[in-house]
Design a protein around this motif. Structure first.
Motif, PDB file in Angstrom:
ATOM      1  N   ALA A 146       0.649  -1.409  -0.565  1.00 51.76           N
ATOM      2  CA  ALA A 146      -0.533   0.429   0.185  1.00 51.76           C
ATOM      3  C   ALA A 146       1.085   1.203  -0.088  1.00 51.76           C
ATOM      4  O   ALA A 146       0.462   2.518  -0.897  1.00 51.76           O
ATOM      5  CB  ALA A 146      -0.445   0.133   1.439  1.00 51.76           C
ATOM      6  N   ARG A 147       2.076   0.883   0.735  1.00 49.25           N
ATOM      7  CA  ARG A 147       2.420   2.663   0.869  1.00 49.25           C
ATOM      8  C   ARG A 147       3.183   2.871  -0.417  1.00 49.25           C
ATOM      9  O   ARG A 147       3.172   3.917  -0.964  1.00 49.25           O
ATOM     10  CB  ARG A 147       4.086   1.769   1.707  1.00 49.25           C
ATOM     11  CG  ARG A 147       4.816   3.217   2.013  1.00 49.25           C
ATOM     12  CD  ARG A 147       4.410   4.207   2.726  1.00 49.25           C
ATOM     13  NE  ARG A 147       5.709   4.911   3.016  1.00 49.25           N
ATOM     14  CZ  ARG A 147       5.937   6.033   1.883  1.00 49.25           C
ATOM     15  NH1 ARG A 147       4.686   5.882   1.065  1.00 49.25           N
ATOM     16  NH2 ARG A 147       6.476   7.111   2.240  1.00 49.25           N
ATOM     17  N   LYS A 148       3.871   1.605  -1.691  1.00 47.40           N
ATOM     18  CA  LYS A 148       4.193   2.561  -2.209  1.00 47.40           C
ATOM     19  C   LYS A 148       3.409   3.078  -3.285  1.00 47.40           C
ATOM     20  O   LYS A 148       3.795   3.921  -4.281  1.00 47.40           O
ATOM     21  CB  LYS A 148       4.360   1.225  -3.039  1.00 47.40           C
ATOM     22  CG  LYS A 148       5.864   0.145  -3.093  1.00 47.40           C
ATOM     23  CD  LYS A 148       6.601  -0.787  -3.941  1.00 47.40           C
ATOM     24  CE  LYS A 148       7.742  -1.763  -3.320  1.00 47.40           C
ATOM     25  NZ  LYS A 148       7.395  -2.700  -2.510  1.00 47.40           N
ATOM     26  N   LYS A 149       1.608   2.772  -3.399  1.00 48.10           N
ATOM     27  CA  LYS A 149       0.760   3.719  -4.590  1.00 48.10           C
ATOM     28  C   LYS A 149       0.652   4.934  -2.688  1.00 48.10           C
ATOM     29  O   LYS A 149      -0.077   5.732  -4.240  1.00 48.10           O
ATOM     30  CB  LYS A 149      -0.455   3.091  -4.339  1.00 48.10           C
ATOM     31  CG  LYS A 149       0.126   0.745  -5.273  1.00 48.10           C
ATOM     32  CD  LYS A 149      -1.137   0.456  -5.407  1.00 48.10           C
ATOM     33  CE  LYS A 149      -1.701  -0.573  -4.982  1.00 48.10           C
ATOM     34  NZ  LYS A 149      -2.721  -1.619  -4.614  1.00 48.10           N
ATOM     35  N   MET A 150       0.913   4.583  -2.526  1.00 49.63           N
ATOM     36  CA  MET A 150       0.398   5.695  -1.340  1.00 49.63           C
ATOM     37  C   MET A 150       0.581   7.310  -2.120  1.00 49.63           C
ATOM     38  O   MET A 150       2.053   7.813  -1.266  1.00 49.63           O
ATOM     39  CB  MET A 150       0.999   5.992   0.462  1.00 49.63           C
ATOM     40  CG  MET A 150      -0.729   6.700   1.070  1.00 49.63           C
ATOM     41  SD  MET A 150       0.923   8.100   1.838  1.00 49.63           S
ATOM     42  CE  MET A 150       2.282   7.090   3.004  1.00 49.63           C
ATOM     43  N   THR A 151      -0.393   8.542  -2.031  1.00 56.30           N
ATOM     44  CA  THR A 151       0.616   9.177  -2.184  1.00 56.30           C
ATOM     45  C   THR A 151       0.195  10.528  -1.221  1.00 56.30           C
ATOM     46  O   THR A 151       0.723  11.962  -1.281  1.00 56.30           O
ATOM     47  CB  THR A 151      -0.346  10.541  -3.744  1.00 56.30           C
ATOM     48  OG1 THR A 151      -1.628  10.025  -3.462  1.00 56.30           O
ATOM     49  CG2 THR A 151      -0.004   9.276  -5.302  1.00 56.30           C
ATOM     50  N   ALA A 152      -0.763  10.334  -0.403  1.00 55.96           N
ATOM     51  CA  ALA A 152      -0.691  11.164   0.758  1.00 55.96           C
ATOM     52  C   ALA A 152      -2.090  10.711   2.019  1.00 55.96           C
ATOM     53  O   ALA A 152      -2.231   9.312   1.188  1.00 55.96           O
ATOM     54  CB  ALA A 152      -2.144  12.265   0.376  1.00 55.96           C
ATOM     55  N   GLN A 153      -1.828  11.329   2.786  1.00 53.95           N
ATOM     56  CA  GLN A 153      -2.397  10.554   4.471  1.00 53.95           C
ATOM     57  C   GLN A 153      -2.915  11.538   5.019  1.00 53.95           C
ATOM     58  O   GLN A 153      -2.727  12.589   4.865  1.00 53.95           O
ATOM     59  CB  GLN A 153      -1.269   9.784   4.885  1.00 53.95           C
ATOM     60  CG  GLN A 153       0.247  10.439   5.202  1.00 53.95           C
ATOM     61  CD  GLN A 153       1.050   9.836   5.727  1.00 53.95           C
ATOM     62  OE1 GLN A 153       1.010   8.179   6.477  1.00 53.95           O
ATOM     63  NE2 GLN A 153       2.456   9.186   5.626  1.00 53.95           N
TER      64      GLN A 153
END
Lengths: 147, 416
Positions: free
Chosen positions: B353-360
């Motif tokens: 999931a981290r690889k696709k994450m752009t913002a949180q």
């Protein structure tokens, strides 16, 4: 100086049909085992860590017929469910045994006749917990129990 | 963002006080007595000065009364409250937000018929302090069940009860304390002092506003111990950050996804479905000053959630009495790369999931002297992952639900 607990092993899931209640308390694995035939009858059993003594009887204090010089099936089931719930290392540790020991290997103790009253009453308390009124609001105190 | 210097110093003062709780007030040495004097000094010129001076002098004379320990507990709670306030202010400066007005304290009620049980609880807490956490064994802890059980039946004391039952159970699991490789002293001192202060009051009921409208979920924060569960569904409602609460007593075998059996099934299903489907909810609820949005009927799906452009408004503030860093939960939107260590990271936020994450989106938290960030939602290019969106699926896999079986038992045995 953390307000949180480093996560200890959380309870494993188990089915409570055969063993509705098991706990590590007073140096013992103790609890309640279903009769199988009668929903109003349960067996109250324990295995003591220090003495390695054990006992099993119905909630009306009738001794379990399966006790013939060694722990009956109910006691064995009780301990196995305790291991499901708390982990075998925790249970063995509580009984004063090596982490991978078999609690039923020698030296096992002997039959220790006791009234089922206290354990049965702890079982009823446990069941009553599920009837406690639900709070409708946030409980900020639970912030100390985050996972 | 490093906490202010004063916060670090205050935390060290608290830790030195905690040494007294660890060793036991019947066993204080020179260094512990010095820390009590230091504590006393810190309160000079404050409303608690007189009471603390008396308590410290009394303890030095081995005059052990619950009222003195209540004062010491209140002192620790006040120090943590000051630390909370400094951090609260720092967070708002960092985020460039105005400090929201303090909610007015809700007047407490008389203790009522529970007074006797509450006195027993104070007595037990004092005994823990006399023995010292390090010296506790099962015989000092187990008998408290006799007071705890009837206390749990009082729903207005739910906060104290959730705290006491969790603390009691946790102590039992660590007995005998001296045989543990290490003890969570700071945490136990937190629980001890919060509980002690809470045994002296019956909380009042807060006001609320009846509302209806669209709620946009951000993610689920779950807290539980063997005997209690509290889920908080964080989200945005009419431009405000709020929490939809779900709290209940339970037993140890019921944990995680299964705890949703404890709540109204229509409500649970709607809420968990909205998390799974990424949809918003049309709600009818009671909105409280502390940010609780208490549902008064099962909510309905209200279209898909679009979190991409969502800005997080303000802060969710707990009540005036709940001022401890553990309660800090400041909603925040961050880029993929940021300065805060991640805390309370749910397994759903994995490397993939981290690889696709752009913002949180998540909550700013504080523990062990440092700020951290608890993720609630990870946004990707076209979608997002939310904490709690996998609960419905996990529930479908559960076989032999515990609650039904135990309630069946209860109906036969408790009413035989």
């Amino acid at each position: 100086m953390s307000s949180h607990l480093k996560s200890s092993a959380s309870n494993g899931r188990r089915t409570v049909k055969k063993v509705p209640f098991v706990e590590l308390f007073g140096g013992r694995v103790q609890g309640v085992v279903s009769s199988g035939s009668d929903l109003e009858r349960v067996y109250v059993s324990f295995l003591d860590g220090q003495t390695r003594d054990y006992y099993c009887c119905t909630n009306n204090n009738r001794p379990c017929g399966g006790l013939r010089g060694s722990p009956c099936k109910h006691i064995q089931l009780l301990v196995s469910e305790a291991m499901e719930q708390f982990g075998s290392e925790t249970v063995n540790g509580y009984l004063g045994l090596e982490p991978d020991a078999d609690p039923f290997s020698p030296p096992i103790g002997g039959e220790q006749k006791e009234s089922p009253g206290i354990v049965f009453s702890r079982f009823l308390s446990y069941l009553r917990t599920l009837e406690l009124e639900t709070a409708r609001l946030s409980v900020p105190e639970m912030d100390w129990f985050a996972s | 963002m490093r906490p202010p210097e004063a916060v670090q110093e205050a935390l060290e003062l608290v830790q030195r006080f905690d040494r007294c709780l660890e060793l036991g007030f019947t066993r204080l040495g020179e260094s512990e007595r010095a820390s009590l004097s230091e504590l006393n000094q810190a309160f000079v010129g404050s409303p608690l000065e007189q009471a603390i001076t008396e308590a410290v002098e009394a303890v030095a004379r081995t005059e052990f009364l619950p009222s003195h320990f209540l004062t010491l507990a209140a002192a620790r709670v006040s120090l943590m409250g000051a630390i909370h306030d400094a951090l609260w202010q720092q967070a708002h400066e960092y985020l460039g937000r105005d400090l929201p007005p303090d909610p007015s304290p809700i007047p407490s009620q008389p203790l009522g018929p529970a007074a006797g049980l509450l006195n027993s609880a104070s007595q037990w807490l004092m005994e823990l302090a006399l023995y010292g956490f390090y010296h506790l064994d099962e015989s000092a802890v187990a008998p408290f069940s006799a007071t705890l059980e009837p206390l749990l039946a009082d729903p207005e004391l739910v906060g104290l009860n959730a705290l006491l039952s969790g603390f009691h159970q946790e102590l039992l699991v660590h007995m005998p304390a001296s045989r543990q490789p290490s003890l969570p002293i700071f945490r136990w001192a937190d629980l001890w002092s919060a509980a002690f202060v809470a045994t002296r009051e019956r909380p009042g009921e807060s006001t609320f506003e009846s509302v209806e409208g669209v709620f946009t979920p951000l993610g689920l924060d779950s807290k539980e111990h063997d005997l209690f569960v509290c889920h908080s569904l964080y989200g945005v409602f009419k431009g405000q950050a709020v929490r939809v609460p779900f709290s209940s007593f339970k037993v140890g075998v019921i944990s995680g996804p299964e705890t949703w059996d404890l709540f109204d099934s229509e409500v649970s299903d709607a809420v968990l479905s909205s998390l799974e489907q990424h949809s918003r909810l049309q709600v009818r609820a009671e909105l409280r000053p502390n940010g609780d949005l208490v549902l008064t009927q099962p909510p309905e799906m209200a279209g898909s959630s679009d979190l991409a452009e969502l800005t997080l408004p303000g802060t969710v503030r707990v009540s005036a009495r709940q001022r401890h860093p553990v309660h800090l939960a400041i909603p925040l939107r961050l880029e993929a790369e940021h300065e805060f260590p991640l805390v309370h990271v749910d397994p759903i936020f994995d490397d993939k999931a981290r690889k696709k994450m752009t913002a949180q989106l998540g909550l700013l938290r504080f523990d062990a002297g440092a700020w951290g960030f608890q993720p609630l939602c990870w946004l990707t290019k076209k979608d997002f992952i939310m904490r709690g969106e996998d609960v419905l699926k996990a529930r479908k896999k559960l076989k032999n639900p515990c609650l039904d079986i135990l309630r069946e038992r209860a109906s036969r045995l408790l009413r035989a």
